[in-house]
Scaffold this motif. Structure first.
Motif, PDB file in Angstrom:
ATOM      1  N   VAL A  48     -36.148 -32.095  28.406  1.00  0.00           N
ATOM      2  CA  VAL A  48     -35.758 -30.632  27.838  1.00  0.00           C
ATOM      3  C   VAL A  48     -36.327 -30.306  26.676  1.00  0.00           C
ATOM      4  CG1 VAL A  48     -33.917 -29.317  27.103  1.00  0.00           C
ATOM      5  CG2 VAL A  48     -33.852 -30.495  29.117  1.00  0.00           C
ATOM      6  N   MET A  49     -36.177 -31.220  25.493  1.00  0.00           N
ATOM      7  CA  MET A  49     -36.916 -31.040  24.375  1.00  0.00           C
ATOM      8  C   MET A  49     -38.368 -30.777  24.197  1.00  0.00           C
ATOM      9  SD  MET A  49     -35.687 -33.047  20.858  1.00  0.00           S
ATOM     10  CE  MET A  49     -34.139 -32.938  21.044  1.00  0.00           C
ATOM     11  N   THR A  50     -38.986 -31.521  25.187  1.00  0.00           N
ATOM     12  CA  THR A  50     -40.499 -31.588  24.976  1.00  0.00           C
ATOM     13  C   THR A  50     -40.914 -30.178  25.578  1.00  0.00           C
ATOM     14  OG1 THR A  50     -40.576 -34.108  25.374  1.00  0.00           O
ATOM     15  CG2 THR A  50     -42.724 -32.552  25.852  1.00  0.00           C
ATOM     16  N   ILE A  51     -40.481 -29.837  26.916  1.00  0.00           N
ATOM     17  CA  ILE A  51     -40.718 -28.655  27.536  1.00  0.00           C
ATOM     18  C   ILE A  51     -40.340 -27.383  26.769  1.00  0.00           C
ATOM     19  CG2 ILE A  51     -40.439 -27.445  29.631  1.00  0.00           C
ATOM     20  CD1 ILE A  51     -42.218 -29.830  30.082  1.00  0.00           C
ATOM     21  N   ALA A  52     -39.125 -27.640  26.094  1.00  0.00           N
ATOM     22  CA  ALA A  52     -38.469 -26.509  25.301  1.00  0.00           C
ATOM     23  C   ALA A  52     -39.537 -26.323  23.926  1.00  0.00           C
ATOM     24  CB  ALA A  52     -37.186 -26.528  24.689  1.00  0.00           C
ATOM     25  N   GLY A  68     -43.810  -8.851  16.104  1.00  0.00           N
ATOM     26  CA  GLY A  68     -42.757  -8.670  14.971  1.00  0.00           C
ATOM     27  C   GLY A  68     -41.693  -8.918  15.594  1.00  0.00           C
ATOM     28  N   LEU A  69     -41.393  -9.791  16.623  1.00  0.00           N
ATOM     29  CA  LEU A  69     -40.072  -9.995  17.191  1.00  0.00           C
ATOM     30  C   LEU A  69     -39.422 -11.411  16.512  1.00  0.00           C
ATOM     31  CD1 LEU A  69     -40.619  -8.642  20.576  1.00  0.00           C
ATOM     32  CD2 LEU A  69     -39.449  -7.530  18.768  1.00  0.00           C
ATOM     33  N   ASP A  70     -40.110 -11.891  15.464  1.00  0.00           N
ATOM     34  CA  ASP A  70     -39.425 -13.358  14.979  1.00  0.00           C
ATOM     35  C   ASP A  70     -38.150 -13.594  14.914  1.00  0.00           C
ATOM     36  OD1 ASP A  70     -41.751 -12.021  13.652  1.00  0.00           O
ATOM     37  OD2 ASP A  70     -42.104 -13.468  12.455  1.00  0.00           O
ATOM     38  N   PHE A  71     -37.573 -12.239  14.511  1.00  0.00           N
ATOM     39  CA  PHE A  71     -35.945 -12.314  14.431  1.00  0.00           C
ATOM     40  C   PHE A  71     -35.124 -12.863  15.844  1.00  0.00           C
ATOM     41  CE2 PHE A  71     -36.933  -8.105  15.596  1.00  0.00           C
ATOM     42  CZ  PHE A  71     -35.971  -7.879  16.609  1.00  0.00           C
ATOM     43  N   MET A  72     -35.854 -12.578  16.706  1.00  0.00           N
ATOM     44  CA  MET A  72     -35.202 -12.925  17.965  1.00  0.00           C
ATOM     45  C   MET A  72     -35.330 -14.250  18.433  1.00  0.00           C
ATOM     46  SD  MET A  72     -35.376  -9.326  20.247  1.00  0.00           S
ATOM     47  CE  MET A  72     -34.555 -10.232  21.596  1.00  0.00           C
ATOM     48  N   LYS A  73     -36.136 -15.185  17.743  1.00  0.00           N
ATOM     49  CA  LYS A  73     -36.495 -16.613  17.986  1.00  0.00           C
ATOM     50  C   LYS A  73     -35.351 -17.375  18.514  1.00  0.00           C
ATOM     51  CE  LYS A  73     -37.009 -18.209  13.406  1.00  0.00           C
ATOM     52  NZ  LYS A  73     -37.655 -17.265  12.450  1.00  0.00           N
ATOM     53  N   THR A  74     -34.297 -17.325  17.665  1.00  0.00           N
ATOM     54  CA  THR A  74     -32.922 -18.490  18.076  1.00  0.00           C
ATOM     55  C   THR A  74     -32.522 -17.842  19.420  1.00  0.00           C
ATOM     56  OG1 THR A  74     -32.512 -18.336  15.690  1.00  0.00           O
ATOM     57  CG2 THR A  74     -30.802 -18.852  17.405  1.00  0.00           C
ATOM     58  N   ILE A  75     -32.407 -16.477  19.760  1.00  0.00           N
ATOM     59  CA  ILE A  75     -31.840 -16.082  21.154  1.00  0.00           C
ATOM     60  C   ILE A  75     -32.781 -16.526  22.073  1.00  0.00           C
ATOM     61  CG2 ILE A  75     -31.382 -14.162  22.495  1.00  0.00           C
ATOM     62  CD1 ILE A  75     -30.279 -13.059  19.610  1.00  0.00           C
ATOM     63  N   VAL A  76     -34.171 -16.224  21.896  1.00  0.00           N
ATOM     64  CA  VAL A  76     -35.052 -16.669  23.161  1.00  0.00           C
ATOM     65  C   VAL A  76     -35.223 -18.090  23.186  1.00  0.00           C
ATOM     66  CG1 VAL A  76     -37.569 -16.498  23.354  1.00  0.00           C
ATOM     67  CG2 VAL A  76     -36.370 -14.629  22.567  1.00  0.00           C
ATOM     68  N   PHE A  77     -34.996 -18.986  22.139  1.00  0.00           N
ATOM     69  CA  PHE A  77     -35.244 -20.321  22.310  1.00  0.00           C
ATOM     70  C   PHE A  77     -33.894 -20.815  23.091  1.00  0.00           C
ATOM     71  CE2 PHE A  77     -37.873 -20.817  18.331  1.00  0.00           C
ATOM     72  CZ  PHE A  77     -38.989 -20.295  18.833  1.00  0.00           C
ATOM     73  N   ILE A  78     -32.771 -20.536  22.700  1.00  0.00           N
ATOM     74  CA  ILE A  78     -31.318 -20.630  23.506  1.00  0.00           C
ATOM     75  C   ILE A  78     -31.698 -20.287  24.998  1.00  0.00           C
ATOM     76  CG2 ILE A  78     -29.132 -20.082  23.711  1.00  0.00           C
ATOM     77  CD1 ILE A  78     -28.953 -19.992  20.584  1.00  0.00           C
ATOM     78  N   LEU A  79     -32.277 -19.266  25.264  1.00  0.00           N
ATOM     79  CA  LEU A  79     -32.441 -18.858  26.731  1.00  0.00           C
ATOM     80  C   LEU A  79     -33.545 -20.025  27.238  1.00  0.00           C
ATOM     81  CD1 LEU A  79     -32.492 -15.112  26.585  1.00  0.00           C
ATOM     82  CD2 LEU A  79     -30.537 -16.539  27.448  1.00  0.00           C
ATOM     83  N   VAL A  80     -34.479 -20.286  26.720  1.00  0.00           N
ATOM     84  CA  VAL A  80     -35.338 -21.159  27.145  1.00  0.00           C
ATOM     85  C   VAL A  80     -34.689 -22.752  27.563  1.00  0.00           C
ATOM     86  CG1 VAL A  80     -37.472 -22.576  26.713  1.00  0.00           C
ATOM     87  CG2 VAL A  80     -37.365 -20.191  26.355  1.00  0.00           C
ATOM     88  N   ILE A  81     -33.911 -23.042  26.713  1.00  0.00           N
ATOM     89  CA  ILE A  81     -33.053 -24.521  26.512  1.00  0.00           C
ATOM     90  C   ILE A  81     -32.169 -24.397  27.718  1.00  0.00           C
ATOM     91  CG2 ILE A  81     -31.677 -25.834  25.447  1.00  0.00           C
ATOM     92  CD1 ILE A  81     -33.240 -24.961  22.687  1.00  0.00           C
ATOM     93  N   ALA A  82     -31.528 -23.228  27.779  1.00  0.00           N
ATOM     94  CA  ALA A  82     -30.538 -23.149  29.043  1.00  0.00           C
ATOM     95  C   ALA A  82     -31.141 -23.228  30.299  1.00  0.00           C
ATOM     96  CB  ALA A  82     -29.712 -21.861  28.673  1.00  0.00           C
ATOM     97  N   ALA A  83     -32.392 -22.494  30.441  1.00  0.00           N
ATOM     98  CA  ALA A  83     -33.001 -22.570  31.582  1.00  0.00           C
ATOM     99  C   ALA A  83     -33.286 -23.990  31.947  1.00  0.00           C
ATOM    100  CB  ALA A  83     -34.302 -21.495  31.625  1.00  0.00           C
ATOM    101  N   LEU A  84     -34.029 -24.663  30.993  1.00  0.00           N
ATOM    102  CA  LEU A  84     -34.453 -26.030  31.280  1.00  0.00           C
ATOM    103  C   LEU A  84     -33.188 -27.043  31.680  1.00  0.00           C
ATOM    104  CD1 LEU A  84     -37.052 -26.259  28.638  1.00  0.00           C
ATOM    105  CD2 LEU A  84     -37.490 -26.171  30.786  1.00  0.00           C
ATOM    106  N   VAL A  85     -32.273 -26.826  31.088  1.00  0.00           N
ATOM    107  CA  VAL A  85     -30.898 -27.830  31.371  1.00  0.00           C
ATOM    108  C   VAL A  85     -30.530 -27.393  32.752  1.00  0.00           C
ATOM    109  CG1 VAL A  85     -28.683 -28.006  30.630  1.00  0.00           C
ATOM    110  CG2 VAL A  85     -30.383 -27.976  28.957  1.00  0.00           C
TER     111      VAL A  85
END
Length: 192
Positions: A48-52, A68-85
């Motif tokens: 998960v961590m490598t692919i995420a 210019g959507l850097d402010f959304m990185k936390t939300i996007v990263f959480i969605l990616v991690i959730a999908a991988l899990v």
């Protein structure tokens, strides 16, 4: 090449996500009761961590930052991690039900494991390119796996000992984790 190796070693030993940065403590303490479950969770975290890290790097570099959507990185990263899990969970449930059962609630907790999110955010903060992000994610996950497997080994030996009542259970586990953290501090002087 030297810097890439240093990124991996740094993630695994010098800046160990659990023993130095104190991220991912919940699953570290909860799953380390059994060696097999610890190794299995470590394998899942490595995947998960490598692919995420890879997907987060690509999304940040080619979508979030340019638009210019850097402010959304936390939300996007959480969605990616959730999908991988979810992918890992479905795979383990089908291919290895005993491991799936042994991991229990801690497998879905990878989604909210701050270590996985932490490395994705750290990669962005350190301005790592794609290869550096993947290697940092892999090295950090290997460090997590090393720490949890070591603690599982220590806990298996502790169960065989006759300890005084005040330190049985959680106190001796926390003392062991603290001593491991102190031991890993010795790697901070490692240089290339």
């Amino acid at each position: 090449m030297k810097s890439l190796i240093l990124i991996m070693i740094s993630g695994a030993l010098i800046n160990n996500v659990v023993l130095n940065q104190f991220l991912g403590i919940c699953s570290f303490l909860g799953v380390s009761k059994q060696l097999k479950a610890s190794a299995s969770l470590g394998g899942a975290v490595i995947f998960v961590m490598t692919i995420a890290s890879a997907v987060a790097s690509l999304l940040y570099t080619f979508i979030l930052k340019p638009f210019g959507l850097d402010f959304m990185k936390t939300i996007v990263f959480i969605l990616v991690i959730a999908a991988l899990v979810q992918i890992v969970e479905m795979f383990l449930k089908k291919k290895s039900p005993s491991v799936y059962k042994a991991l229990g609630i801690y497998l879905p907790l990878i989604t909210t494991n701050c270590a996985v999110l932490g490395i994705a955010l750290t990669n962005v903060q350190n301005e790592y390119n794609f290869i550096e992000s993947v290697l940092a994610g892999f090295g950090t996950a290997v460090g997590f796996t090393l720490a949890i497997v070591l603690l599982a080994g220590i806990r298996s030996r502790i169960r065989e000992e006759d300890l005084p009542a005040p330190v049985r259970g959680a106190p001796i586990v926390l003392i062991s984790a603290a001593l491991m953290s102190i031991a890993f501090m010795g790697f901070s002087g490692l240089s290339f």
